[in-house]
Motif scaffolding. Structure first.
Motif, PDB file in Angstrom:
ATOM      1  N   ASP A 160      94.232 197.307  43.512  1.00 50.68           N
ATOM      2  CA  ASP A 160      94.367 197.149  41.903  1.00 50.68           C
ATOM      3  C   ASP A 160      92.883 197.355  41.431  1.00 50.68           C
ATOM      4  N   ILE A 166      87.290 190.344  28.079  1.00 49.83           N
ATOM      5  CA  ILE A 166      88.191 189.242  27.417  1.00 49.83           C
ATOM      6  C   ILE A 166      87.520 188.563  26.378  1.00 49.83           C
ATOM      7  N   TRP A 226      79.808 195.904  28.224  1.00 49.05           N
ATOM      8  CA  TRP A 226      79.138 195.121  28.917  1.00 49.05           C
ATOM      9  C   TRP A 226      77.806 194.451  29.171  1.00 49.05           C
ATOM     10  N   PRO A 238      89.238 198.144  40.152  1.00 43.73           N
ATOM     11  CA  PRO A 238      89.293 198.655  39.050  1.00 43.73           C
ATOM     12  C   PRO A 238      87.766 199.539  39.747  1.00 43.73           C
ATOM     13  N   ALA A 290      86.692 186.810  33.962  1.00 38.05           N
ATOM     14  CA  ALA A 290      88.073 187.019  33.718  1.00 38.05           C
ATOM     15  C   ALA A 290      89.184 186.905  34.546  1.00 38.05           C
ATOM     16  N   HIS A 294      89.740 186.835  37.955  1.00 36.77           N
ATOM     17  CA  HIS A 294      89.360 186.946  39.067  1.00 36.77           C
ATOM     18  C   HIS A 294      88.789 186.233  39.916  1.00 36.77           C
ATOM     19  N   GLY A 340      85.816 196.278  34.011  1.00 41.70           N
ATOM     20  CA  GLY A 340      86.745 196.287  34.045  1.00 41.70           C
ATOM     21  C   GLY A 340      88.010 194.849  33.617  1.00 41.70           C
ATOM     22  N   HIS A 341      87.622 194.090  33.006  1.00 43.30           N
ATOM     23  CA  HIS A 341      87.855 192.986  33.069  1.00 43.30           C
ATOM     24  C   HIS A 341      87.847 192.037  31.292  1.00 43.30           C
ATOM     25  N   GLY A 345      82.391 190.386  34.283  1.00 42.54           N
ATOM     26  CA  GLY A 345      84.304 190.917  33.823  1.00 42.54           C
ATOM     27  C   GLY A 345      84.526 191.947  32.994  1.00 42.54           C
ATOM     28  N   THR A 346      83.379 192.379  32.037  1.00 41.89           N
ATOM     29  CA  THR A 346      83.460 194.043  30.983  1.00 41.89           C
ATOM     30  C   THR A 346      83.431 194.910  32.259  1.00 41.89           C
TER      31      THR A 346
END
Length: 180
Positions: A140, A91, A66, A142, A37, A39, A88-89, A84-85
């Motif tokens: 930052d 998409i 997720w 999550p 995602a 990162h 906390g990211h 990613g989900t």
């Protein structure tokens, strides 16, 4: 007789090459670098398992967003988690974009049948590939990554990388609770 000697020499060369590869990996590369995602993450090699192209997933109802479902990978059913989900990211994904993701199976030694969805495999990395280290997770980071992010690194291009401890991830009560 000549064939036996040639076979013996081939086996010796192969054994030497395998030993050299193990030695180089243990000294140089410590992590599998992945992008999830947008990162960058570093996954310890000893905690990562086999990598598969997208096989398709049988969705499981009444689970967290997720947890995508299960996939048949070499005859074994594994749960599929959108990393990613979970971190906390989230998409948006299309059928076409799913064809470009990979599934990274968590090492079977961790005793959890799960594969993580990763967007890109970026190769192997070692500590010497980075210019600075921060033991604390990034500001930052999550909330879901609390306890599983071991350290942050910065590469020579200024990119930020976080080390994810997969053994902590798969033992997390939140991760193990897939039901809504």
């Amino acid at each position: 007789m000549a064939n036996r000697q040639a076979l013996r020499e081939l086996q010796t060369r192969l054994a030497d090459r395998l030993q050299a590869a193990r030695t180089n990996t243990s000294q140089g590369a410590s992590w599998l670098a992945v992008q999830v995602a947008g990162h960058n993450y570093l996954l310890p090699l000893e905690q990562a398992g086999e990598i598969f192209s997208w096989p398709g997933v049988l969705r499981v109802p009444y689970t967290n967003t997720w947890f995508w479902g299960v996939a048949n990978l070499r005859g074994s059913l594994v749960g599929v988690v959108d990393l990613g989900t979970y971190l906390g990211h989230p998409i948006e994904r299309t059928e076409q974009s799913l064809q470009e993701v990979s599934l990274l199976v968590v090492n079977p030694a961790l005793q959890v049948n799960v594969a993580l969805v990763v967007d890109r495999l970026l190769g192997l990395r070692g500590a010497d590939d980075f210019i600075s280290t921060a033991i604390e997770p990034a500001q930052d980071a999550p909330q879901a990554s609390a306890g599983i992010v071991a350290a942050s690194y910065t590469d020579s291009a200024g990119g930020s990388w976080q080390v994810l401890q997969l053994h902590q991830l798969v033992q997390s009560p939140d991760f193990l609770s897939i039901r809504i």
